[in-house]
Design an enzyme around this catalytic site. Structure first.
Site, PDB file in Angstrom:
ATOM      1  N   ASP A  87      -1.260  10.793  -2.223  1.00 50.74           N
ATOM      2  CA  ASP A  87      -2.708   9.470  -3.200  1.00 50.74           C
ATOM      3  C   ASP A  87      -2.659  10.232  -3.710  1.00 50.74           C
ATOM      4  O   ASP A  87      -3.195   9.410  -5.339  1.00 50.74           O
ATOM      5  CB  ASP A  87      -3.915   8.607  -2.393  1.00 50.74           C
ATOM      6  CG  ASP A  87      -3.326   7.668  -0.848  1.00 50.74           C
ATOM      7  OD1 ASP A  87      -3.072   8.680  -0.285  1.00 50.74           O
ATOM      8  OD2 ASP A  87      -2.569   6.748  -1.765  1.00 50.74           O
ATOM      9  N   ARG A  95       1.289  -1.006   0.311  1.00 56.23           N
ATOM     10  CA  ARG A  95       0.129   0.302  -0.077  1.00 56.23           C
ATOM     11  C   ARG A  95       0.758   0.825  -0.682  1.00 56.23           C
ATOM     12  O   ARG A  95       2.249   1.078   0.341  1.00 56.23           O
ATOM     13  CB  ARG A  95      -0.891  -0.040   0.938  1.00 56.23           C
ATOM     14  CG  ARG A  95      -0.800  -0.544   2.622  1.00 56.23           C
ATOM     15  CD  ARG A  95       0.084   0.305   2.958  1.00 56.23           C
ATOM     16  NE  ARG A  95       0.175   1.445   3.476  1.00 56.23           N
ATOM     17  CZ  ARG A  95       1.166   2.393   3.226  1.00 56.23           C
ATOM     18  NH1 ARG A  95       2.790   2.290   3.578  1.00 56.23           N
ATOM     19  NH2 ARG A  95       0.969   3.647   3.863  1.00 56.23           N
ATOM     20  N   GLY A  96       0.122   2.521  -0.068  1.00 59.31           N
ATOM     21  CA  GLY A  96       1.399   3.532  -0.903  1.00 59.31           C
ATOM     22  C   GLY A  96       0.949   3.846  -1.447  1.00 59.31           C
ATOM     23  O   GLY A  96       1.310   2.973  -2.446  1.00 59.31           O
ATOM     24  N   ASN A 110      -5.391  12.659   0.703  1.00 59.88           N
ATOM     25  CA  ASN A 110      -4.112  12.154   1.455  1.00 59.88           C
ATOM     26  C   ASN A 110      -5.201  10.841   2.975  1.00 59.88           C
ATOM     27  O   ASN A 110      -6.922  10.878   2.676  1.00 59.88           O
ATOM     28  CB  ASN A 110      -3.163  12.308   1.889  1.00 59.88           C
ATOM     29  CG  ASN A 110      -2.127  11.704   2.853  1.00 59.88           C
ATOM     30  OD1 ASN A 110      -1.873  10.781   1.723  1.00 59.88           O
ATOM     31  ND2 ASN A 110      -2.019  11.779   3.753  1.00 59.88           N
TER      32      ASN A 110
HETATM   33  O1  MRU Z   1      -4.366   3.393   2.463  1.00 63.55           O
HETATM   34  P1  MRU Z   1      -3.158   3.641   2.203  1.00 63.55           P
HETATM   35  O2  MRU Z   1      -2.352   2.657   3.318  1.00 63.55           O
HETATM   36  O3  MRU Z   1      -2.216   3.122   0.533  1.00 63.55           O
HETATM   37  O4  MRU Z   1      -3.457   4.436   2.261  1.00 63.55           O
HETATM   38  C1  MRU Z   1      -1.351   5.529   2.176  1.00 63.55           C
HETATM   39  C2  MRU Z   1      -1.637   6.440   1.808  1.00 63.55           C
HETATM   40  O5  MRU Z   1      -2.978   7.594   1.988  1.00 63.55           O
HETATM   41  C3  MRU Z   1      -0.199   7.647   1.959  1.00 63.55           C
HETATM   42  O6  MRU Z   1      -0.380   8.826   2.876  1.00 63.55           O
HETATM   43  C4  MRU Z   1       0.158   8.078   0.504  1.00 63.55           C
HETATM   44  O7  MRU Z   1      -0.099   6.554   0.190  1.00 63.55           O
HETATM   45  C5  MRU Z   1       1.437   8.583   0.329  1.00 63.55           C
HETATM   46  S1  MRU Z   1       2.190   7.084   0.811  1.00 63.55           S
HETATM   47  C6  MRU Z   1       3.758   8.199   0.599  1.00 63.55           C
END
Ligand code: MRU
Length: 345
Positions: free
Chosen positions: A234, A50-51, A244
Site C-alpha cells: 500500500d 479496495r486495493g 501492506n
Molecule cells: O484493505 P485493503 O483490502 O485495501 O488492503 C489491500 C492490501 O493490503 C493489498 O495487499 C495492497 O493494496 C496491494 S493490492 C495490489
C-alpha cells in the site's frame, strides 16, 4: 489486451463510475454506480473498492466526476481533499488524485471535464499495463524452472487493480508459463480479502488454490516446498519498508525463518520517496466490529476492546526484492527504488 482473467473491479460507463461491490463477494456479484466524488469517497472508505492501485484509479474517476459537476478550482480542490481522506495508508490514492488535479487545473475551465476524464483514463490504462509488466518481471525472478508452490496474502489481483493484479498477476503469469503447482492463500482476517476475494478470483480463473487460516502460515512454510511468498503493498518508503495488509510482517518473519524468498510486487505509484522509513507511514485503524463480528455475527463479547490496524510495516531487511513495472529492486533499496521511480513513464 488479453487480461488472462475474467475479473474486473471497475469500469467507466455513460458518465459514471461502476464499482464491483467487493463487500458482497463471494456471495453476490453486484455493481455500485457512483455519480459524484462524494459517492466515490464513501465507496473507497467502505471497501466497495479496495486495493491500493484500484482505489487510485477509482479516485481518479472521482476527480473526473467532480470536474463534470463543477470545474472551478475551489470545487476541484475540495473534491481532491475528500477523496484523499477516504483512506490514509495507500499512497496511490493521493498520487492519482494529485495527477488528475494538476492536469485539470492546467486547462481552461471549459475543458476541465474532458481533461480530468482523459487523465483518469490514462491512469486506468497505465495500471493495466503496469500489472502485465510486473507479472513478467516477478515471474522471471521465481527460482527454478519447473512448477512451484507460492504463498500470497490478502487480495492483490484483478479486484485490487485495474489489470491482472500485482502479486497475483505474477501468480497468473507463473500459471501461464506452466509453472504454478499451487497457490497458498491466507484468509486475511479480519476482512477476509484472501478468503472472499483471492480464493474467488483464483477459483474463477482456474488457478490451483488452497486457502489456509492466517495461523496456518507457519505450518505451510514448514511443510511445503514454497518457492516464494508474494505480497502487494500500500505504501513503500524510500528505504524499502513496506506497508501492506495486516499479517504481512508475520509472513516475512516466517519466510526468513524458513529460507523462503519474500517478494513485494507493486507499481511505482505505491513508492513514496518523501518518507525516509516505515515509521512515517500512516496506518489505518478500522472499526473494532470488523474483529468482533464475522459477516455481522458476533464472535467475541460485544464489550471486548479491539485493536484493529488494517496494515503493518515489513522492514526492508526481510524483503528479498521489490518488483515494479519498471524493474526489480534488491537490497539496499534506497538508490534502486529512486532509479525505478525515475524511469516510470
Ligand atoms: O484493505 P485493503 O483490502 O485495501 O488492503 C489491500 C492490501 O493490503 C493489498 O495487499 C495492497 O493494496 C496491494 S493490492 C495490489
Amino acid at each position: 489486451m488479453d487480461r488472462s482473467t475474467s475479473v474486473r473491479s471497475l469500469d467507466w460507463e455513460n458518465g459514471a463510475l461502476l464499482l464491483l461491490d467487493q463487500r458482497q463477494l463471494p456471495v453476490r456479484t453486484a455493481w455500485v454506480r457512483c455519480e459524484t466524488p462524494d459517492a466515490v469517497a464513501t465507496a473507497i472508505a467502505e471497501l466497495v473498492v479496495r486495493g491500493a492501485p484500484a482505489i487510485g484509479v477509482a479516485a481518479a474517476y472521482g476527480m473526473a466526476l467532480a470536474a463534470a459537476l463543477d470545474p472551478s478550482e475551489d470545487a476541484l480542490r475540495r473534491a481532491a481533499e475528500t477523496l484523499a481522506g477516504a483512506r490514509p495508508t495507500a499512497v496511490n490514492l493521493s498520487w492519482a488524485i494529485g495527477r488528475v488535479l494538476a492536469r485539470t487545473l492546467e486547462t481552461d475551465p471549459t475543458g476541465r471535464a474532458a481533461a480530468a476524464l482523459d487523465a483518469a483514463r490514462a491512469i486506468h490504462r497505465e495500471d493495466e499495463t503496469a500489472c502485465e509488466a510486473m507479472a513478467r518481471h516477478g515471474a522471471d525472478r521465481i527460482p527454478g524452472e519447473g512448477p512451484v508452490e507460492v504463498l500470497t496474502h490478502c487480495n492483490t489481483g484483478a479486484l485490487a487493480t485495474a489489470g491482472i493484479g500485482t502479486a497475483l498477476g505474477v501468480v497468473r503469469e507463473l500459471a501461464r508459463r506452466g509453472r504454478l503447482a499451487r497457490l497458498w492463500a491466507s484468509e486475511a482476517r479480519p476482512v477476509l480479502q484472501g478468503a472472499r476475494l483471492t480464493a474467488w478470483e483464483a477459483v474463477r480463473d482456474g488457478l490451483p488454490v488452497t486457502l489456509v487460516a492466517d495461523a496456518a502460515a507457519a505450518t505451510v512454510m514448514a511443510t511445503r516446498p514454497l518457492a516464494a511468498v508474494l505480497v502487494g503493498a500500500d505504501r513503500i518508503a524510500a528505504d524499502g519498508a513496506t506497508a501492506n495488509k495486516i499479517g504481512t510482517y508475520t509472513l516475512a518473519v516466517l519466510a526468513r525463518r524458513h529460507g523462503v524468498p519474500f517478494f513485494v510486487v507493486a507499481p511505482t505509484s505505491t513508492v513514496d520517496l518523501t518518507l525516509p522509513g516505515g515509521e512515517a507511514i500512516p496506518i489505518e485503524e478500522r472499526d473494532g466490529d470488523e474483529v468482533r463480528r464475522i459477516r455481522g455475527t458476533l464472535v467475541a463479547p460485544e464489550e471486548a476492546a479491539v485493536f484493529n490496524p488494517a496494515f503493518d510495516v515489513t522492514p526492508p531487511e526481510l524483503i528479498t526484492a521489490i518488483v515494479t513495472e519498471t524493474g526489480v529492486a534488491t537490497p539496499p533499496f534506497r538508490d534502486a527504488l529512486h532509479a525505478l521511480v525515475e524511469s516510470a513513464p
